[in-house]
Enzyme design. Structure first.
Site, PDB file in Angstrom:
ATOM      1  N   SER A   1       0.845  -1.198   0.000  1.00 60.18           N
ATOM      2  CA  SER A   1       0.000   0.000   0.000  1.00 60.18           C
ATOM      3  C   SER A   1       0.876   1.241   0.000  1.00 60.18           C
ATOM      4  O   SER A   1       2.007   1.203   0.503  1.00 60.18           O
ATOM      5  CB  SER A   1      -0.901   0.012   1.240  1.00 60.18           C
ATOM      6  OG  SER A   1      -1.532   1.273   1.418  1.00 60.18           O
TER       7      SER A   1
ATOM      8  N   TYR B   1      -2.399  -1.498  10.225  1.00 57.98           N
ATOM      9  CA  TYR B   1      -2.529  -1.684   8.781  1.00 57.98           C
ATOM     10  C   TYR B   1      -1.244  -1.270   8.062  1.00 57.98           C
ATOM     11  O   TYR B   1      -0.741  -2.005   7.206  1.00 57.98           O
ATOM     12  CB  TYR B   1      -3.715  -0.868   8.259  1.00 57.98           C
ATOM     13  CG  TYR B   1      -3.898  -0.972   6.765  1.00 57.98           C
ATOM     14  CD1 TYR B   1      -4.489  -2.089   6.201  1.00 57.98           C
ATOM     15  CD2 TYR B   1      -3.474   0.051   5.918  1.00 57.98           C
ATOM     16  CE1 TYR B   1      -4.660  -2.199   4.826  1.00 57.98           C
ATOM     17  CE2 TYR B   1      -3.632  -0.044   4.544  1.00 57.98           C
ATOM     18  CZ  TYR B   1      -4.232  -1.171   4.006  1.00 57.98           C
ATOM     19  OH  TYR B   1      -4.382  -1.272   2.643  1.00 57.98           O
TER      20      TYR B   1
ATOM     21  N   ALA C   1       1.775  -1.095   9.230  1.00 59.65           N
ATOM     22  CA  ALA C   1       2.839  -2.043   9.550  1.00 59.65           C
ATOM     23  C   ALA C   1       2.695  -3.323   8.740  1.00 59.65           C
ATOM     24  O   ALA C   1       3.686  -3.884   8.248  1.00 59.65           O
ATOM     25  CB  ALA C   1       2.832  -2.354  11.042  1.00 59.65           C
ATOM     26  N   SER C   2       1.469  -3.787   8.587  1.00 59.98           N
ATOM     27  CA  SER C   2       1.260  -5.023   7.829  1.00 59.98           C
ATOM     28  C   SER C   2       1.650  -4.846   6.372  1.00 59.98           C
ATOM     29  O   SER C   2       2.245  -5.742   5.760  1.00 59.98           O
ATOM     30  CB  SER C   2      -0.196  -5.483   7.943  1.00 59.98           C
ATOM     31  OG  SER C   2      -1.084  -4.659   7.202  1.00 59.98           O
ATOM     32  N   LYS C   3       1.348  -3.705   5.793  1.00 57.66           N
ATOM     33  CA  LYS C   3       1.665  -3.482   4.387  1.00 57.66           C
ATOM     34  C   LYS C   3       3.158  -3.221   4.181  1.00 57.66           C
ATOM     35  O   LYS C   3       3.740  -3.628   3.168  1.00 57.66           O
ATOM     36  CB  LYS C   3       0.824  -2.325   3.831  1.00 57.66           C
ATOM     37  CG  LYS C   3      -0.660  -2.661   3.728  1.00 57.66           C
ATOM     38  CD  LYS C   3      -0.900  -3.852   2.815  1.00 57.66           C
ATOM     39  CE  LYS C   3      -2.364  -4.141   2.593  1.00 57.66           C
ATOM     40  NZ  LYS C   3      -2.584  -5.246   1.631  1.00 57.66           N
TER      41      LYS C   3
END
Length: 238
Positions: A132, A145, A147-149
């Site tokens: 992202s 979110y 961090a996950s991307k």
């Protein structure tokens, strides 16, 4: 011949949004597509599988079944993800962990099983993941979110080195896109202004993001691996 004629493809998150646009486009370009999603899938000419990508046993079984149904896997596209907007001080650990489980662990499981299938057949392959723009930009109230991307971007670089030269691993990093996950039409005006604060002054369309995935699946990206392509209207420029 069409661009992806006879290519065997898995697309996760294929029931709606970007995943649906990718699955439809790849089929239109000649691919045989197996569609994965947590929600039931009623579209597409190929097999479909309802599963939770955080469940290891379900992923192992579904990828094996797709491999058998398609006669191999040439491309795996993982778009499945969830979103969390929450101030840190109000964020339950369980909610943050769910985002990481779906967006990171789910991605890891889909890649692991797809690579196993690709290596079994010995024909190489393409892995296309989804990061992202917020992995670079960050945004308040979106730490889990983002961090996950960012983690997906890092895993792309790791796996490109681990599985080259036979399997190419790249990612698309979309900006805000007109999908049910974003729900742009129901945003308050100040959020709409934030999402369109890019040089193109608009959000993207799923079909525009799908074209980037098509490029990564096709012959034009044969000398690319470990890359994250920004498709974000210029919001993030790297």
């Amino acid at each position: 011949m069409s661009m992806l004629e006879n290519k065997k493809v898995i697309v996760s998150g294929a029931a709606s949004g970007i995943g649906l646009a990718i699955a439809d486009l790849f089929e239109a370009k000649g691919a045989r597509v197996a569609r994965f999603d947590l929600s039931p899938i009623s579209t597409g000419a190929g097999p479909s599988f309802t599963l939770d990508i955080t469940d290891e046993a379900q992923v192992v079984e579904a990828v094996k079944a797709a491999d058998e149904a398609l006669g191999g896997i040439d491309v795996m596209v993982n778009t499945a993800a969830i979103f969390l907007m929450s101030p840190l001080l109000d964020t339950p650990v369980a909610e943050a962990r769910k985002v990481l489980d779906v967006n990171l662990i789910g991605t890891l499981l889909m890649v692991r099983e797809s690579v196993r299938a690709m290596q079994k057949h010995g024909n190489g392959g393409r892995i296309i993941l989804f990061s992202s723009e917020l992995a670079q930009l960050g945004r308040e109230h979106h730490a889990a979110y983002c961090a996950s991307k960012a983690g997906i971007s890092a895993m792309v670089r790791c796996w490109a080195k681990e599985f080259g030269p036979d399997i190419l691993v790249n990612a698309v990093a979309p900006g805000p896109t007109d999908t049910p996950l974003l729900d742009f039409d129901n945003m308050p005006p100040d959020w709409k202004a934030l999402e369109t604060a890019n040089p193109l002054r608009r959000i993207g369309k799923p079909e525009e993001i799908a074209e980037a995935a098509l490029f990564l699946a096709g012959p034009g990206s044969s000398f690319m691996t470990g890359q994250v392509i920004g498709v974000n209207g210029g919001a993030s420029m790297v």
